[in-house]
Scaffold this active site. Structure first.
Site, PDB file in Angstrom:
ATOM      1  N   GLU A 250     -17.774 -10.648   8.714  1.00 49.01           N
ATOM      2  CA  GLU A 250     -17.092  -9.400   9.076  1.00 49.01           C
ATOM      3  C   GLU A 250     -17.876  -8.703  10.192  1.00 49.01           C
ATOM      4  O   GLU A 250     -19.067  -8.454  10.057  1.00 49.01           O
ATOM      5  CB  GLU A 250     -16.953  -8.506   7.842  1.00 49.01           C
ATOM      6  CG  GLU A 250     -16.435  -7.111   8.113  1.00 49.01           C
ATOM      7  CD  GLU A 250     -15.135  -7.057   8.906  1.00 49.01           C
ATOM      8  OE1 GLU A 250     -14.155  -7.699   8.495  1.00 49.01           O
ATOM      9  OE2 GLU A 250     -15.114  -6.390   9.967  1.00 49.01           O
TER      10      GLU A 250
ATOM     11  N   THR B 168      -8.781  -2.981   8.152  1.00 50.86           N
ATOM     12  CA  THR B 168      -7.867  -1.928   8.602  1.00 50.86           C
ATOM     13  C   THR B 168      -7.371  -1.088   7.435  1.00 50.86           C
ATOM     14  O   THR B 168      -7.394   0.144   7.480  1.00 50.86           O
ATOM     15  CB  THR B 168      -6.646  -2.565   9.306  1.00 50.86           C
ATOM     16  OG1 THR B 168      -7.109  -3.398  10.349  1.00 50.86           O
ATOM     17  CG2 THR B 168      -5.710  -1.512   9.856  1.00 50.86           C
TER      18      THR B 168
ATOM     19  N   LYS C 158      -3.076   7.641   3.464  1.00 51.27           N
ATOM     20  CA  LYS C 158      -2.484   8.206   2.240  1.00 51.27           C
ATOM     21  C   LYS C 158      -3.311   9.385   1.728  1.00 51.27           C
ATOM     22  O   LYS C 158      -2.779  10.316   1.124  1.00 51.27           O
ATOM     23  CB  LYS C 158      -2.338   7.138   1.150  1.00 51.27           C
ATOM     24  CG  LYS C 158      -1.028   6.372   1.237  1.00 51.27           C
ATOM     25  CD  LYS C 158      -1.003   5.450   2.393  1.00 51.27           C
ATOM     26  CE  LYS C 158       0.205   5.287   3.172  1.00 51.27           C
ATOM     27  NZ  LYS C 158       0.094   4.373   4.311  1.00 51.27           N
TER      28      LYS C 158
ATOM     29  N   GLY D  74     -17.747 -13.605  14.294  1.00 49.69           N
ATOM     30  CA  GLY D  74     -17.639 -15.054  14.114  1.00 49.69           C
ATOM     31  C   GLY D  74     -16.747 -15.687  15.168  1.00 49.69           C
ATOM     32  O   GLY D  74     -15.749 -15.097  15.583  1.00 49.69           O
TER      33      GLY D  74
ATOM     34  N   VAL E 243       7.292   2.754  10.623  1.00 49.20           N
ATOM     35  CA  VAL E 243       6.647   3.218   9.391  1.00 49.20           C
ATOM     36  C   VAL E 243       5.476   4.158   9.690  1.00 49.20           C
ATOM     37  O   VAL E 243       5.405   5.266   9.149  1.00 49.20           O
ATOM     38  CB  VAL E 243       6.162   2.003   8.552  1.00 49.20           C
ATOM     39  CG1 VAL E 243       5.419   2.482   7.322  1.00 49.20           C
ATOM     40  CG2 VAL E 243       7.335   1.131   8.161  1.00 49.20           C
ATOM     41  N   ILE E 244       4.562   3.712  10.571  1.00 52.88           N
ATOM     42  CA  ILE E 244       3.374   4.535  10.830  1.00 52.88           C
ATOM     43  C   ILE E 244       3.781   5.857  11.490  1.00 52.88           C
ATOM     44  O   ILE E 244       3.308   6.929  11.105  1.00 52.88           O
ATOM     45  CB  ILE E 244       2.337   3.749  11.681  1.00 52.88           C
ATOM     46  CG1 ILE E 244       1.791   2.576  10.860  1.00 52.88           C
ATOM     47  CG2 ILE E 244       1.195   4.654  12.142  1.00 52.88           C
ATOM     48  CD1 ILE E 244       0.829   1.653  11.599  1.00 52.88           C
TER      49      ILE E 244
ATOM     50  N   ARG F   9       1.599  -3.382  15.929  1.00 55.45           N
ATOM     51  CA  ARG F   9       0.228  -3.901  15.914  1.00 55.45           C
ATOM     52  C   ARG F   9       0.210  -5.347  16.392  1.00 55.45           C
ATOM     53  O   ARG F   9       1.118  -6.121  16.094  1.00 55.45           O
ATOM     54  CB  ARG F   9      -0.346  -3.785  14.508  1.00 55.45           C
ATOM     55  CG  ARG F   9      -0.431  -2.309  14.096  1.00 55.45           C
ATOM     56  CD  ARG F   9      -1.176  -2.075  12.833  1.00 55.45           C
ATOM     57  NE  ARG F   9      -2.474  -2.665  12.742  1.00 55.45           N
ATOM     58  CZ  ARG F   9      -3.618  -2.049  13.055  1.00 55.45           C
ATOM     59  NH1 ARG F   9      -3.614  -0.835  13.551  1.00 55.45           N
ATOM     60  NH2 ARG F   9      -4.773  -2.674  12.888  1.00 55.45           N
TER      61      ARG F   9
ATOM     62  N   HIS G 120      12.796   8.752 -21.553  1.00 53.22           N
ATOM     63  CA  HIS G 120      13.392   9.988 -21.031  1.00 53.22           C
ATOM     64  C   HIS G 120      12.444  11.149 -21.267  1.00 53.22           C
ATOM     65  O   HIS G 120      11.877  11.241 -22.356  1.00 53.22           O
ATOM     66  CB  HIS G 120      14.714  10.254 -21.749  1.00 53.22           C
ATOM     67  CG  HIS G 120      15.347  11.546 -21.339  1.00 53.22           C
ATOM     68  ND1 HIS G 120      15.989  11.692 -20.135  1.00 53.22           N
ATOM     69  CD2 HIS G 120      15.396  12.756 -21.966  1.00 53.22           C
ATOM     70  CE1 HIS G 120      16.417  12.939 -20.033  1.00 53.22           C
ATOM     71  NE2 HIS G 120      16.080  13.607 -21.125  1.00 53.22           N
TER      72      HIS G 120
HETATM   73  P1  FAD Z   1      -7.391  -6.414   8.562  1.00 57.73           P
HETATM   74  O1  FAD Z   1      -7.363  -5.465   7.440  1.00 57.73           O
HETATM   75  O2  FAD Z   1      -7.086  -5.912   9.919  1.00 57.73           O
HETATM   76  O3  FAD Z   1      -8.844  -7.062   8.557  1.00 57.73           O
HETATM   77  C1  FAD Z   1      -9.286  -7.944   9.541  1.00 57.73           C
HETATM   78  C2  FAD Z   1     -10.797  -7.884   9.577  1.00 57.73           C
HETATM   79  O4  FAD Z   1     -11.278  -8.929  10.404  1.00 57.73           O
HETATM   80  C3  FAD Z   1     -11.330  -6.587  10.181  1.00 57.73           C
HETATM   81  O5  FAD Z   1     -12.219  -5.981   9.266  1.00 57.73           O
HETATM   82  C4  FAD Z   1     -12.026  -7.018  11.453  1.00 57.73           C
HETATM   83  O6  FAD Z   1     -13.184  -6.253  11.733  1.00 57.73           O
HETATM   84  C5  FAD Z   1     -12.402  -8.464  11.118  1.00 57.73           C
HETATM   85  N1  FAD Z   1     -12.576  -9.332  12.287  1.00 57.73           N
HETATM   86  C6  FAD Z   1     -11.718  -9.529  13.317  1.00 57.73           C
HETATM   87  N2  FAD Z   1     -12.214 -10.440  14.175  1.00 57.73           N
HETATM   88  C7  FAD Z   1     -13.409 -10.834  13.669  1.00 57.73           C
HETATM   89  C8  FAD Z   1     -14.407 -11.753  14.102  1.00 57.73           C
HETATM   90  N3  FAD Z   1     -14.271 -12.468  15.213  1.00 57.73           N
HETATM   91  N4  FAD Z   1     -15.513 -11.906  13.345  1.00 57.73           N
HETATM   92  C9  FAD Z   1     -15.676 -11.186  12.204  1.00 57.73           C
HETATM   93  N5  FAD Z   1     -14.768 -10.305  11.758  1.00 57.73           N
HETATM   94  C10 FAD Z   1     -13.648 -10.140  12.464  1.00 57.73           C
HETATM   95  N6  FAD Z   1      -0.146  -1.784   4.617  1.00 57.73           N
HETATM   96  C11 FAD Z   1       0.322  -1.577   3.371  1.00 57.73           C
HETATM   97  O7  FAD Z   1       0.598  -2.536   2.647  1.00 57.73           O
HETATM   98  N7  FAD Z   1       0.483  -0.306   2.883  1.00 57.73           N
HETATM   99  C12 FAD Z   1       0.217   0.785   3.629  1.00 57.73           C
HETATM  100  O8  FAD Z   1       0.377   1.915   3.168  1.00 57.73           O
HETATM  101  C13 FAD Z   1      -0.268   0.595   4.946  1.00 57.73           C
HETATM  102  N8  FAD Z   1      -0.540   1.663   5.722  1.00 57.73           N
HETATM  103  C14 FAD Z   1      -1.045   1.451   6.968  1.00 57.73           C
HETATM  104  C15 FAD Z   1      -1.310   2.562   7.755  1.00 57.73           C
HETATM  105  C16 FAD Z   1      -1.819   2.394   9.018  1.00 57.73           C
HETATM  106  C17 FAD Z   1      -2.119   3.613   9.859  1.00 57.73           C
HETATM  107  C18 FAD Z   1      -2.085   1.088   9.513  1.00 57.73           C
HETATM  108  C19 FAD Z   1      -2.673   0.888  10.872  1.00 57.73           C
HETATM  109  C20 FAD Z   1      -1.808  -0.030   8.742  1.00 57.73           C
HETATM  110  C21 FAD Z   1      -1.272   0.145   7.465  1.00 57.73           C
HETATM  111  N9  FAD Z   1      -0.953  -0.944   6.657  1.00 57.73           N
HETATM  112  C22 FAD Z   1      -0.448  -0.735   5.412  1.00 57.73           C
HETATM  113  C23 FAD Z   1      -1.134  -2.336   7.122  1.00 57.73           C
HETATM  114  C24 FAD Z   1      -2.411  -2.956   6.527  1.00 57.73           C
HETATM  115  O9  FAD Z   1      -3.509  -2.154   6.886  1.00 57.73           O
HETATM  116  C25 FAD Z   1      -2.587  -4.358   7.055  1.00 57.73           C
HETATM  117  O10 FAD Z   1      -1.422  -5.101   6.798  1.00 57.73           O
HETATM  118  C26 FAD Z   1      -3.766  -5.055   6.383  1.00 57.73           C
HETATM  119  O11 FAD Z   1      -4.956  -4.364   6.639  1.00 57.73           O
HETATM  120  C27 FAD Z   1      -3.897  -6.498   6.894  1.00 57.73           C
HETATM  121  O12 FAD Z   1      -5.000  -7.097   6.318  1.00 57.73           O
HETATM  122  P2  FAD Z   1      -5.746  -8.291   7.052  1.00 57.73           P
HETATM  123  O13 FAD Z   1      -6.792  -8.753   6.082  1.00 57.73           O
HETATM  124  O14 FAD Z   1      -4.789  -9.274   7.564  1.00 57.73           O
HETATM  125  O15 FAD Z   1      -6.436  -7.656   8.340  1.00 57.73           O
END
Ligand code: FAD
Length: 475
Positions: free
Chosen positions: A34, A41, A51, A115, A192-193, A282, A454
């Site tokens: 990480e 995110t 939230k 990575g 949504v956002i 995104r 209820h």
């Molecule tokens: P991410 O959570 O983006 O994690 C990816 C990780 O990889 C990051 O920590 C990053 O630093 C790391 N990374 C990237 N490249 C490298 C590298 N080369 N080496 C090492 N580390 C790396 N979803 C919901 O279900 N409910 C919600 O209410 C909701 N609200 C949201 C509100 C906002 C404002 C936003 C922006 C998003 C929201 N989402 C919500 C979407 C949700 O955040 C994402 O769908 C979710 O985080 C995706 O998870 P992920 O593991 O795919 O990626």
């Protein structure tokens, strides 16, 4: 230094860290890489902080405008936005510490650094070895692996010509860190956002205008649900400019004000506000992760996988936002669990996107699972619709908020429920019952014959199921 693992996960967001926990539970030697903070995110700049702010906004709205209705006189209500931010940061911090301790509990090796995927090399004849540029400046770590899961997530998009300066023009990422509330905000994008922010800022007393090139908001949601949200926000003072073609070149920044123009109904109009919030989707994070050293295919910026989340290099999987589709935390989580089970040889039915609930945490909330009426029609499914309004639900009236409805779509032939759409109080919690009903192939009669206590909001789901048969009780 080089180390060997059964599974290495690139990216420690929701998808990545959940996959790591499952891999460790299955006895696989697991590492996670990480570059920022575990939790990604969702935990640091998405679901949880947004939230937390929405909840503070709700408390402020209730205390300012609604408490009197309950016989509670609050007097002058004021907002301490630094406390709002402090509370948000505490919740994020607590959950972050929880994720870190789960890594320790699972004996998962965590590498804090960036990575990159190497091609075939002296370390392995197959591509996939990870080289980690360590955050602490130590020499690169080399992680030799049997399986790799790419979970690098996504980052905010903007429109061409609309540069994010983090001060006057923001994405949700910068907006979450604002030290003070602006007096007015123009939100570009009514998805949504954008709608969650419109609702939150409006509740905080900020003047909000939403611009979108589409004629409607919440394009992925049921039409009636979206109309209900829009009407509610309009009633509270949010301005919508829909079908607006935005001219990003027109952006003008002055001290404390930013102006942008757009074309609507053949007229050029403009809007000025203290800040602009860009929420236009995104983009997957695929740059500089070494994809060129692999056979992995990328289309429209997303990593391509089969239904088991394997890429063209079959020992390299990809999950979560980086593969596009439903960019949701719970989707990333389930894709991660699925990929690890597949690596471990556990046979499971592929995930069904039609069974993934999706929610909007605005006021009013929306929640849905399955098909919309339009999607059912496109698939040639004739549906019967049952709908029940919250204004006929005792608990909604007791709670002081009875806007919205529950709508169930059932296949006329098989009787199975094929879609559920809700807008109103606490529907983001109510939707899980609908999801379970659909996983179990329930028909409306089965939903209504499960006794609902209820008075609860859940009775609205049971009544909507009866409404499919035309026999709702309280309507
Ligand atoms: P991410 O959570 O983006 O994690 C990816 C990780 O990889 C990051 O920590 C990053 O630093 C790391 N990374 C990237 N490249 C490298 C590298 N080369 N080496 C090492 N580390 C790396 N979803 C919901 O279900 N409910 C919600 O209410 C909701 N609200 C949201 C509100 C906002 C404002 C936003 C922006 C998003 C929201 N989402 C919500 C979407 C949700 O955040 C994402 O769908 C979710 O985080 C995706 O998870 P992920 O593991 O795919 O990626």
């Amino acid at each position: 230094m080089s180390k060997e693992y059964d599974v290495v996960i690139l990216g420690g967001g929701t998808g990545g860290y959940v996959a790591a926990i499952r891999a460790a539970q299955l006895g696989l030697q697991t590492a996670i890489v990480e570059k920022s903070k575990l939790g990604g995110t969702c935990l640091h700049s998405g679901c949880i902080p947004s939230k937390a702010l929405l909840k503070s906004a709700e408390v402020f709205r209730v205390a300012s405008n609604e408490a009197n209705e309950f016989g509670v006189n609050t007097g002058d209500v004021s907002l301490d936005f630094s406390q709002v931010q402090k509370r948000k940061n505490q919740i994020v911090g607590q959950l972050h510490a929880g994720v870190e301790s789960l890594m320790k509990k699972g004996k998962i090796d965590v590498f804090h650094g960036t990575g990159r995927i190497l091609g075939a090399s002296i370390f392995s004849p197959m591509p996939g070895t990870i080289s980690v540029e360590m955050d602490n400046g130590d020499e690169n770590e080399i992680l030799i692996l049997k399986n790799l899961i790419i979970a690098t997530g996504s980052k905010p998009k903007t429109l061409p010509g609309l540069d994010i300066d983090g001060k006057q023009v923001l994405t949700s990422q910068e907006a979450l860190e604002m030290k003070a509330l602006p007096s007015s905000v123009t939100i570009i994008g009514g998805g949504v956002i954008g709608i969650e922010w419109a609702s939150m800022l409006n509740d905080f007393g900020v003047q909000v205008t939403v611009l979108d090139r589409l004629e409607r908001i919440l394009a992925t949601e049921d039409h009636e649900v979206a109309v209900t949200v829009k009407k509610s926000l309009e009633k509270r003072g949010v301005t919508f400019r829909l079908g607006a073609s935005i001219n990003t070149d027109s952006l003008q920044k002055q001290e404390g004000e930013v102006t942008i123009s757009y074309q609507l109904d053949d007229q050029v109009q403009s809007v000025s506000s203290e800040k602009i919030l860009v929420s236009v989707g995104r983009a997957p994070v695929i740059d500089d992760i070494g994809l060129q050293n692999t056979e992995i295919q990328v289309e429209n910026g997303t990593i391509q996988t089969n239904k088991f989340y394997q890429t063209k290099d079959q020992h390299i999987y990809a999950i979560g936002d980086v593969i596009g589709g439903l960019q949701l935390a719970h989707m990333a989580e389930h894709e991660g669990l699925f990929a690890v089970d597949h690596i471990a040889g556990i046979k499971r039915e592929p995930l069904n996107n039609d069974l993934v609930p999706h929610c909007v945490y605005s006021y009013p909330e929306t929640a849905a699972v399955g098909l919309t009426e339009q999607q059912a029609e496109e698939r040639g499914i004739n549906v019967r619709v049952g709908k029940f309004p919250f204004k006929a639900n005792g608990k909604a009236l007791v709670n002081g908020y009875a806007e919205g409805f529950v709508k169930i779509l059932a296949d006329q032939d098989s009787e199975d429920i094929v879609g559920v759409h809700m807008v109103g109080p606490h529907v983001t919690d109510l939707i899980s019952e609908a999801g379970l009903a659909m996983v179990l192939n329930a028909i409306p009669w089965e939903v209504s014959s499960a006794i609902h206590p209820h008075p609860t909001l859940s009775e609205a789901f049971s009544e909507a199921a009866l409404a499919v048969e035309g026999i709702a009780i309280h309507m």
